[in-house]
Enzyme design. Structure first.
Site, short mmCIF file in Angstrom:
data_model
loop_
_atom_site.label_atom_id
_atom_site.label_comp_id
_atom_site.label_asym_id
_atom_site.label_seq_id
_atom_site.Cartn_x
_atom_site.Cartn_y
_atom_site.Cartn_z
CG HIS A 68 -0.18 -0.01 2.53
ND1 HIS A 68 0.37 1.12 3.09
CD2 HIS A 68 0.10 -1.03 3.38
CE1 HIS A 68 0.94 0.82 4.23
NE2 HIS A 68 0.80 -0.49 4.44
CD GLU A 157 0.47 -4.87 8.59
OE1 GLU A 157 1.03 -5.95 8.30
OE2 GLU A 157 0.96 -3.75 8.37
#
Length: 334
Positions: A68, A157
């Protein structure tokens, strides 16, 4: 006592009269005894030859791992104490990272404009920063180029444990360095080993999607694209664990890897034999900077020419390279 006729015991015939052949075949001694019942005729259905050996769908040409863009947590770790980790968004620079990444991916997939039949399929972590990164990447693609998007929680994550106290996280990360980055589990959170377990499940899903050719949307062209590209938009540690699982790297080798930069990508591309290798797109020096050792680079060189299903018996724990040279037995102290 009179015997009541039934389906399995028909009424008795007059003495000396033989039953008809068909009736004789239908008789049985009891409802459980089927020894004298004829077998059902087996019907063989002819199958056209062209359906017996359909060719396997083409494998995606590339699997691209994208981290990201810059997030609010990357510039201010205190944000994790105020905002749940899944809701941390991108900064203005992070949006720019995503759009730049999208243009680079488009140039890669189109071979600089030379290819016309390419498409892309996205898997994305459900966290806000990865979803926003994908939206930024998507600005570079026309709708007909995007074969599909799938939100995939297993590539989220690493869980560091709900709201994070900044000072406590500093202590925990120091403990992780002492304990080992792979096995250290954060309180109320995950270790990299936990991430490895869920990535293993995702990898099996991805391989099934590849084998079954699930990247072509319904009603598309009759012949699947030979230039399909799969993109995983995820997080730094998760992507390193994915590579570790795919290439069967050891814990020691994983702990030597460096994080990808925000908005950066690493490309697994099919080589001459059909397997995915990092050396098809990246140079050896670039991969060394990422953390690959000479031994890992040798395996990537093998991956570049090997076929799916082959196994590199000289790499890692598969062969004698795992063991130290055997000592002279006479020198051993028992």
């Amino acid at each position: 006592m009179a015997v009541v006729p039934s389906k399995c015991r028909p009424a008795a015939l007059p003495s000396g009269v033989a039953p008809p052949r068909r009736a004789r075949l239908r008789w049985c001694r009891s409802c459980e005894d089927t020894l004298r019942v004829p077998r059902r005729r087996q019907v063989v259905v002819a199958v056209p030859d062209n359906t017996l050996q359909s060719p396997p769908p083409p494998r995606p040409r590339r699997i691209v791992l994208v981290r990201h863009g810059e997030s609010e947590g990357n510039v201010d770790e205190a944000a994790y104490s105020r905002v749940p980790d899944p809701r941390i968004g991108l900064t203005a620079k992070g949006w720019s990272d995503a759009e730049v990444c999208g243009r680079r991916l488009r140039d890669l997939f189109s071979d600089g404009g030379a290819s016309v039949d390419w498409k892309v399929y996205f898997y994305v972590s459900p966290y806000r920063r990865t979803l926003e990164t994908l939206r930024g990447i998507g600005h570079a693609f026309e709708p007909h180029r995007i074969a599909g998007v799938r939100e995939e929680p297993r590539i989220r994550e690493q869980d560091f444990g709900n709201f994070q106290d900044r000072e406590q996280m500093r202590v925990e990360k120091e403990l992780r360095l002492r304990y080992g980055r792979f096995f250290y589990r954060f309180p109320n959170g995950e270790s990299a080993a936990d991430v490895y377990d869920r990535i293993t499940g995702f990898r099996e899903t991805l391989r099934a999607d590849i084998d079954l050719g699930r990247f072509e949307p319904p009603g598309g062209p009759q012949r699947p694209s030979n230039n399909m590209n799969v993109v995983l938009v995820s997080h730094g540690l998760t992507l390193r664990v994915f590579l570790m699982r795919w290439y069967k790297w050891t814990v020691r080798q994983f702990e030597g890897l460096n994080n990808l930069g925000n908005g950066a990508a690493i490309v697994m591309q099919t080589g001459r034999g059909g397997r995915y290798s990092l050396l098809v797109h990246h140079g050896a020096d670039e991969l060394r900077e990422f953390g690959l050792t000479d031994e890992m680079l040798q395996d990537q060189l093998w991956q570049e020419t090997a076929r799916p299903g082959d196994l590199n018996y000289t790499f890692m724990t598969y062969g004698q390279a795992f063991f130290d040279p055997f000592a002279d037995p006479s020198s051993l102290i028992i």
